[in-house]
Design a protein around this motif. Structure first.
Motif, short mmCIF file in Angstrom:
data_model
loop_
_atom_site.label_atom_id
_atom_site.label_comp_id
_atom_site.label_asym_id
_atom_site.label_seq_id
_atom_site.Cartn_x
_atom_site.Cartn_y
_atom_site.Cartn_z
N ARG A 78 27.67 34.91 -65.94
CA ARG A 78 26.31 35.25 -66.33
C ARG A 78 25.25 34.46 -65.57
NH1 ARG A 78 24.89 38.24 -70.76
NH2 ARG A 78 22.97 38.43 -69.60
N TRP A 79 25.58 33.24 -65.15
CA TRP A 79 24.48 32.43 -64.63
C TRP A 79 24.72 31.73 -63.30
CZ3 TRP A 79 25.11 27.12 -64.12
CH2 TRP A 79 26.21 26.56 -64.79
N HIS A 80 25.97 31.49 -62.90
CA HIS A 80 26.14 30.59 -61.75
C HIS A 80 26.11 31.33 -60.42
CE1 HIS A 80 28.10 27.33 -59.34
NE2 HIS A 80 27.19 26.68 -60.00
N GLU A 81 25.60 30.64 -59.40
CA GLU A 81 25.48 31.24 -58.07
C GLU A 81 26.83 31.68 -57.52
OE1 GLU A 81 22.67 31.76 -56.50
OE2 GLU A 81 21.44 30.78 -58.00
N SER A 82 27.88 30.93 -57.85
CA SER A 82 29.19 31.23 -57.28
C SER A 82 29.69 32.59 -57.75
CB SER A 82 30.19 30.15 -57.68
OG SER A 82 30.43 30.20 -59.07
N ALA A 83 29.17 33.07 -58.89
CA ALA A 83 29.64 34.34 -59.43
C ALA A 83 28.73 35.50 -59.01
CB ALA A 83 29.72 34.26 -60.95
N LEU A 84 27.77 35.21 -58.15
CA LEU A 84 26.82 36.25 -57.73
C LEU A 84 27.44 37.16 -56.67
CD1 LEU A 84 23.26 34.80 -57.20
CD2 LEU A 84 23.98 36.60 -58.73
N ASP A 85 27.05 38.44 -56.71
CA ASP A 85 27.45 39.34 -55.63
C ASP A 85 26.64 39.00 -54.40
OD1 ASP A 85 28.78 40.50 -57.64
OD2 ASP A 85 27.48 42.24 -57.81
N ALA A 136 45.44 32.41 -60.24
CA ALA A 136 44.73 33.62 -60.67
C ALA A 136 44.14 33.43 -62.07
CB ALA A 136 45.67 34.82 -60.64
N LEU A 137 44.93 32.84 -62.95
CA LEU A 137 44.47 32.64 -64.32
C LEU A 137 43.25 31.71 -64.36
CD1 LEU A 137 45.09 33.06 -67.37
CD2 LEU A 137 46.34 30.90 -67.27
N LEU A 138 43.32 30.61 -63.60
CA LEU A 138 42.21 29.65 -63.62
C LEU A 138 40.97 30.24 -62.94
CD1 LEU A 138 44.14 26.34 -62.97
CD2 LEU A 138 43.32 27.27 -65.13
N THR A 139 41.19 31.07 -61.89
CA THR A 139 40.05 31.74 -61.25
C THR A 139 39.38 32.69 -62.22
OG1 THR A 139 41.22 31.60 -59.15
CG2 THR A 139 39.35 33.10 -59.25
N LEU A 140 40.21 33.40 -63.00
CA LEU A 140 39.67 34.32 -63.99
C LEU A 140 38.84 33.56 -65.04
CD1 LEU A 140 39.75 37.32 -64.96
CD2 LEU A 140 41.55 36.61 -66.53
N ILE A 141 39.38 32.43 -65.50
CA ILE A 141 38.65 31.62 -66.49
C ILE A 141 37.31 31.19 -65.90
CG2 ILE A 141 38.63 29.38 -67.68
CD1 ILE A 141 41.65 29.71 -68.06
N GLN A 142 37.35 30.73 -64.65
CA GLN A 142 36.12 30.29 -63.99
C GLN A 142 35.11 31.43 -63.91
OE1 GLN A 142 36.57 29.29 -59.82
NE2 GLN A 142 35.06 27.67 -60.00
N ARG A 187 32.84 42.08 -59.49
CA ARG A 187 31.69 42.98 -59.57
C ARG A 187 31.35 43.54 -58.21
NH1 ARG A 187 26.99 40.43 -62.96
NH2 ARG A 187 25.95 41.67 -61.42
N ALA A 188 31.72 42.77 -57.17
CA ALA A 188 31.39 43.19 -55.82
C ALA A 188 31.98 44.56 -55.52
CB ALA A 188 31.90 42.18 -54.81
#
Lengths: 258, 268
Positions: B258-265, B246-252, B2-3
């Motif tokens: 939607r909710w975790h800090e690690s996925a925040l921009d 790459a596959l496991l990163t995509l799954i993560q 998203r970044a």
């Protein structure tokens, strides 16, 4: 300092009473000692005192989250779990939407008619439009509203609040203060509100219990006289200022004695 | 990512093309050195030769790639099942945790290359390779999931207590979701380790014939001084590792966005 006051409280049986309660933690810290007070039905009671004086411990005892090491807590409410609790932080599940967070108490207590009650609780705090948002998408004040909606969803007789607005900016805090007073009048519930702010406690409470520094006891008790409903006018009125001054002075005394 | 929507077009082009340009320059230099000094393929094959070998030996190599990938996938799956179940067991009983955790640590700290020969005596080579891959993949999942299950917000825990939640509700509505980001972090590490475990065990096993993996192809080609094929097999292992990561990163990312800090921009 006003005379010992139970005006509203003693008209019928109190909702709960602390009788000689003491709490010493396993690490040897005594948080509370000889704590005696009762909570009247329908009152807005503020527990005021410096940080670490055991106010939060008193609240946790009241919620049944921990037990006293001395004395007893008598409850006269319908069920011992008929309680809503609002923590200092919003304490929302980050992985769940607003609606799912608010629904949580109903799920845990197996209560039906969930959707209408969730909707009702969200409407009470003005968050109808955010039911599918995730907590991280909300501001601090909105998260706290969700937390309040969650506490109200079971329609508890007793709402316990542990410095709920301490981390908010002043504008959000004032708005939530007003909204909380409106909810209290509308729902006709009893609120026990822990705070270290003299100004907040005078604005909100019908009665204030002042705690001594650790080990906490009730050092003084105040009835707050205010026109109903309280609003921005009360916050700037001379009565409000005078009562804040009186209680601040008493708090300074209590701190000096310690 | 998203970044990407927040950064300028120039920056995006730079981020995408700089690694590609750098890689191209490195490969070009390699090619140039081999041609300039006329190095024989058994010392250092040129990149073009490696690619040609990859093409000409694709039949054997792709078969071996599938074997290695299958071993890795099965080992990872078993590691997830075993690691998560054991972590749940640890979370429910302190006694079990205290008694079994040391075993998990011993398995983890003992180099797999040292355990492999022993396993090869007791087990069929295929099974031994699978067990080796499983041993190295198992621990990150176990330790991360156990940490996650124990890292529940204390106030939330009290809230569950306040509303009289039983053990199961607390586990499935609170502890499992709270542990999910930790588990996914462990899974990403375990994916790479499962591949490494499989490769190491294949090399230790050293058995050939049909149904042997990429690592065995490397050993076999080494005996025959077929260095271009060694490089080709190595390239495939690297690509497999990158693909797994790459596959496991995509799954993560998809699970937590939607909710975790690690996925925040960071920019937002």
């Amino acid at each position: 300092m006003s005379a010992p006051a139970h005006a509203a409280a003693s008209s019928d049986k109190p909702l709960a009473a602390f009788k000689g309660v003491g709490k010493t933690y396993p690490n040897g810290v005594t948080a509370l000692e000889h704590l005696d007070f009762s909570i009247g039905r329908g009152e807005f009671l503020a527990l005021l005192g410096p940080s670490g004086c055991g106010k939060s411990t008193a609240l946790r005892l009241l919620a049944g989250l921990t037990g006293p090491t001395k004395g007893e807590i008598v409850r006269h409410s319908a069920g011992s779990h008929d309680v809503g609790f609002v923590f200092q932080e919003p304490t929302l599940m980050p992985w769940a939407t607003v609606a799912q967070n608010v629904r949580l108490p109903l799920r845990l207590k197996n209560i039906e008619y969930q959707e209408s009650r969730v909707q009702e609780a969200l409407a009470l705090v003005g968050l109808d439009d955010f039911r599918d948002a995730y907590p991280r998408e909300l501001s601090g004040g909105m998260k706290m509203r969700v937390s309040i909606a969650r506490a109200l969803v079971t329609k508890p007789q007793l709402l316990l609040m542990d410095e709920p607005f301490a981390a908010l900016d002043e504008i959000s805090r004032f708005r939530l203060n007003d909204d909380l007073l409106a909810l209290w009048r509308q729902l006709n519930c009893t609120v026990v509100f822990v705070t270290h702010s003299v100004f907040e406690s005078v604005y909100l409470a019908s009665r204030i219990l002042m705690f001594t520094p650790r080990p906490g006891r009730v050092a003084a008790e105040f009835e707050i006289k205010a026109p109903e409903p309280r609003d921005g006018q009360f916050r700037t009125s001379p009565e409000y200022g005078a009562q804040c001054r009186e209680i601040s002075a008493a708090l300074a005394n209590v701190m000096a004695d310690a | 990512m998203r970044a990407a929507s927040h950064i300028s077009f120039g920056e995006r082009v730079l981020r995408l093309f700089m690694p590609i340009v750098a890689l191209a320059i490195a490969i070009g230099l390699w090619e140039a050195v081999v041609r300039y000094y006329e190095l024989p393929p058994y010392i250092l094959p040129s990149p073009t030769l490696v690619f040609e070998t990859l093409k000409s030996d694709w039949g054997t190599l792709s078969e071996s790639l599938l074997v290695t990938l299958r071993t890795t996938a099965i080992a990872l799956l078993l590691a997830v099942i075993g690691g998560v179940l054991l972590a749940l067991l640890f979370a429910s009983s302190r006694l079990v945790e205290l008694s079994l955790f040391p075993f998990a640590v011993i398995l983890q700290v003992t180099p797999i290359i040292a355990i492999a020969p022993l396993l090869l005596i007791y087990l069929e080579p295929q099974t031994a390779v699978l067990v080796c891959a499983w041993i190295v993949a198992f621990f990150p999942i176990l330790s991360n999931t156990a940490l996650g299950l124990a890292s529940v917000d204390r106030n939330l825990q009290e809230l569950f207590q306040l509303y009289g939640a039983n053990r199961w509700k607390t586990l499935f509505l609170l502890r499992v979701p709270a542990a999910l980001p930790y588990f996914l972090g462990g899974l990403r590490i375990a994916g790479g380790l499962a591949l490494i475990g499989a490769v190491v065990a294949e090399i230790a096993a050293g058995t050939g014939g049909r149904g042997s993996g990429l690592a065995y192809r490397i050993v076999e080609s080494g005996y025959r001084l077929n260095v271009p094929r060694m490089f080709a097999a190595l390239l495939l292992i690297s690509l497999a590792g990158i693909a797994i990561f790459a596959l496991l990163t995509l799954i993560q990312h998809l699970t937590l966005r939607r909710w975790h800090e690690s996925a925040l921009d960071r920019e937002s």
